[in-house]
Design an enzyme around this catalytic site. Structure first.
Site, PDB file in Angstrom:
ATOM      1  CG  HIS A  40      -8.251   5.870   3.242  1.00  0.00           C
ATOM      2  ND1 HIS A  40      -6.984   6.367   3.509  1.00  0.00           N
ATOM      3  CD2 HIS A  40      -8.076   4.963   2.253  1.00  0.00           C
ATOM      4  CE1 HIS A  40      -6.094   5.803   2.723  1.00  0.00           C
ATOM      5  NE2 HIS A  40      -6.738   4.949   1.940  1.00  0.00           N
ATOM      6  CE  LYS A  70      -3.562  -0.489  -0.411  1.00  0.00           C
ATOM      7  NZ  LYS A  70      -4.246  -0.805  -1.683  1.00  0.00           N
ATOM      8  N   GLY A  71       2.056   1.153  -0.558  1.00  0.00           N
ATOM      9  CA  GLY A  71       2.908   2.320  -0.643  1.00  0.00           C
ATOM     10  C   GLY A  71       2.890   2.974  -2.008  1.00  0.00           C
ATOM     11  NE  ARG A  76      -0.411   6.156   1.086  1.00  0.00           N
ATOM     12  CZ  ARG A  76      -1.540   5.542   0.726  1.00  0.00           C
ATOM     13  NH1 ARG A  76      -1.520   4.230   0.464  1.00  0.00           N
ATOM     14  NH2 ARG A  76      -2.665   6.209   0.622  1.00  0.00           N
ATOM     15  N   GLY A  96      -7.362   3.789  -5.061  1.00  0.00           N
ATOM     16  CA  GLY A  96      -8.092   5.023  -4.780  1.00  0.00           C
ATOM     17  C   GLY A  96      -9.376   4.798  -4.009  1.00  0.00           C
TER      18      GLY A  96
END
Length: 358
Positions: free
Chosen positions: A325, A115-116, A196, A322
């Protein structure tokens, strides 16, 4: 009176018309025999015609007659490798296989982090003509190591001399055994880590898991061992991955820091051309992938790829990229920032880069 063994009547004295006919017949028979002799000799030494063979064992198989593309595709006749990598290969400018193309072990590997932004980086790199990269994650050094290097090599796409073979498996960075295993393959392997903000990364990791398992507990409840005391559960994998300094220490036991490139996941979104310039320099490549390849998609919040000098629709990453969240309580966010602060500070010092997460 003597007679010729071939033409018994050649020396006889028949009437002139009969003698002439016999002479012509003898000449024709001689020419026919000589021609037949020559044909037999020529056919025994002449090369076979393309696509034809007297031996049925030499008949080309259907697989041999198919057109294989350099990245392992079969021109639409084989099974696709799936995912967004196929869409990127639609931009392949008619590359064809060459006898000098071979499968090589990777000279560069994107080793993290989950997820970076590793998928985005890989797709950006695959636009470069001097890079050949496998689309799927091989997970060789963490899950399939017992299958051996030849199994691993066979997963790689064919490449020419001078081209760089690459793969990406984000879990490598946090798996203890991987640094030593990659070093055993080649101590010269170039390593790329996309990092990230660890808080944002953890939330993104949780969001991905929740999309597959909607009934999992809330982010807040998984974050703390004791929420009242504010004791964070550092064993939860979503949080553990972001402790970058701790993982990097294992890699530095095998590889020098200048053999590892740290790519900012944030700058890969806000300035993809700038980060790609750094990556191409690190790999010793020409700066081919520049700003003309990128188009920012405000709806998704990250850049899409566009064909230079073309009005075609930009190619964006898949639907899984994308995701929105969940809303996390600001106090939880702050507690996580405090938790990661010493790890971030050490990571900045080790990499000689300030990623601006604090």
């Amino acid at each position: 009176m003597e007679y010729s063994p071939l033409c018994p009547a050649a020396h006889a004295t028949p009437l002139p018309p009969v003698r002439n006919k016999l002479l012509v017949l003898c000449v024709m028979l001689s020419l026919w025999a000589y021609t037949l002799y020559c044909c037999i000799g020529y056919c025994s030494t002449a090369p076979g015609l393309p696509g034809l063979s007297a031996d049925p064992r030499e008949t080309p198989s259907p697989r041999a007659l198919s057109t294989e593309l350099p990245n392992g595709d079969s021109g639409g006749f084989g099974e696709p490798d799936g995912g967004s990598s196929n869409r990127v290969e639609e931009w392949d400018e008619g590359r064809t296989l060459n006898d000098s193309e071979t499968k090589k072990l990777p000279q560069a590997i994107i080793i993290g982090v989950k997820k970076g932004g590793t998928r985005a980086l890989l797709e950006f790199l695959r636009l470069h003509p001097d890079i050949r990269a496998v689309g799927a994650e091989p997970h060789f050094f963490d899950r399939n190591y017992e299958k051996g290097l030849e199994w691993y090599r066979d997963l790689m796409p064919k490449s020419l001399e001078g081209q760089i073979t690459m793969e990406k498996t984000p879990s490598y960075f946090v798996t203890k055994e991987v640094p030593g295993r990659i070093y055993a393959m080649s101590k010269d392997t170039k390593l790329i880590v996309v990092v990230r903000d660890p808080v944002t990364r953890a939330i993104s990791d949780y969001t991905q898991t929740r999309s597959k398992k909607p009934d999992i507990p809330s982010f807040e409840s998984l974050t703390f061992k004791n929420s009242t005391a504010g004791l964070i559960d550092a064993t939860w994998s979503a949080l553990q991955i972001g402790m970058y300094a701790r993982h990097l220490e294992r890699w530095l036991r095998f590889f020098p820091i200048n053999q590892i490139l740290f790519v900012s996941g944030e700058r890969l979104i806000t300035d993809p051309a700038g980060e790609m310039a750094r990556v191409q320099d690190f790999l010793g490549l020409r700066r081919v992938v520049t700003d003309k390849y990128f188009h920012f998609n405000p709806a998704k919040g990250f850049p899409c790829l566009k064909k230079p000098e073309s009005n075609s629709k930009p190619h964006c990453l898949g639907k899984t990229k994308g995701r929105t969240h969940p809303n996390i309580h600001p106090d939880v966010i702050q507690q996580l920032r405090d938790f990661y602060k010493p790890f971030n500070k050490k990571f900045y010092h080790m990499t000689r880069q300030d990623f601006g997460w604090d």
